[in-house]
Design a protein around this motif. Structure first.
Motif, PDB file in Angstrom:
ATOM      1  N   GLU A  35       0.833  -1.194   0.000  1.00 34.13           N
ATOM      2  CA  GLU A  35       0.000   0.000   0.000  1.00 34.13           C
ATOM      3  C   GLU A  35       0.876   1.255   0.000  1.00 34.13           C
ATOM      4  N   THR A  37       0.972   5.602   0.912  1.00 32.70           N
ATOM      5  CA  THR A  37       0.399   6.782   1.567  1.00 32.70           C
ATOM      6  C   THR A  37       1.199   7.999   1.127  1.00 32.70           C
ATOM      7  N   ARG A 191       3.725  -1.684  -5.328  1.00 34.05           N
ATOM      8  CA  ARG A 191       2.666  -2.694  -5.312  1.00 34.05           C
ATOM      9  C   ARG A 191       3.202  -4.052  -5.739  1.00 34.05           C
ATOM     10  N   ASP A 211      -2.764   5.160  -2.352  1.00 35.79           N
ATOM     11  CA  ASP A 211      -3.954   4.512  -1.798  1.00 35.79           C
ATOM     12  C   ASP A 211      -4.591   5.369  -0.712  1.00 35.79           C
ATOM     13  N   HIS A 212      -3.743   6.091   0.036  1.00 38.21           N
ATOM     14  CA  HIS A 212      -4.221   6.936   1.121  1.00 38.21           C
ATOM     15  C   HIS A 212      -3.482   8.263   1.078  1.00 38.21           C
TER      16      HIS A 212
END
Length: 228
Positions: A35, A37, A191, A211-212
């Motif tokens: 993931e 950020t 990823r 993703d965030h």
């Protein structure tokens, strides 16, 4: 701490103050393997300071940083250096490559400095550069384009198979036609290699790929949404 947290990046209760100004105030953040950020925020808000705390180059006043289940904060220099080499990869804004070396030599350098086999390191470096579309051979890195140099920097950060990949304004020095390709490469590589990616950026287009997304301001992180 959950198993997912243990295998990625976990920041808990992080506080850092300098010259009477609180840059990080009881900060909490978790990034899982695979993931990403993105951290945004105004200049001087502490974004790069946060990355330096994760790298162990700045000692926070309080809190913990854990990478792949291994605590960064409070370690002796020799052990900290080992944990950093084993678990972290870093991509800087200007690449921080040695221009007189070839791309293969630059990418292999972290392995060689850690005592790795010369031939194995060079083979792995060449494969990574091929995967990332960077020409190599005997061409000095300084003769490559800005995008090619930054791709080389990404390859160098990945050669040790880090659990956590950090990037500080990775496209900030690139022209608009080049930055999208490098940003796509960075997020795709994280990823595919199942490593946690933490990116500091001023560029909303780069942040939107994560993703965030979190915004750092007045020492705290606020969520700004998740990418579709």
């Amino acid at each position: 701490m959950t198993q997912a947290d243990a295998s990625g990046l976990r920041i808990s209760g992080l506080r850092y103050e300098v010259a009477g100004r609180v840059l990080l105030d009881d900060l909490e953040l978790s990034v899982r393997p695979g993931e990403s950020t993105a951290i945004t925020g105004p200049s001087g808000s502490g974004k790069s300071t946060l990355l330096m705390c994760v790298l162990g180059l700045i000692k926070p006043d309080a809190g913990r940083v854990t990478v792949a289940g291994r605590e960064i904060t409070g370690q002796r220099p020799a052990r900290l250096a080992r944990i950093r080499r084993d678990t972290l990869g870093m991509v800087f804004q200007f690449g921080e490559l040695l221009p007189e070396l070839t791309p293969v030599e630059n990418v292999a350098l972290p392995v060689l400095l850690d005592g790795g086999d010369h031939r194995t390191a060079y083979r792995r470096a060449a494969r990574l550069l091929d995967d990332l579309g960077v020409p190599h051979g005997t061409t000095p890195t300084g003769a490559l384009s800005g995008g090619e140099r930054q791709r080389t920097a990404v390859a160098r950060a990945l050669i040790t198979d880090p659990a956590v990949l950090l990037a500080d304004e990775p496209t900030g020095a690139l022209d608009p036609d080049t930055k999208d390709g490098v940003a796509d490469l960075l997020f795709t590589a994280a990823r595919r290699r199942d490593c946690a990616l933490l990116v500091v950026t001023h560029d909303p287009a780069v942040a939107a790929r994560a993703d965030h997304r979190r915004r750092l301001d007045h020492g705290t992180l606020a969520g700004t949404g998740a990418s579709a």
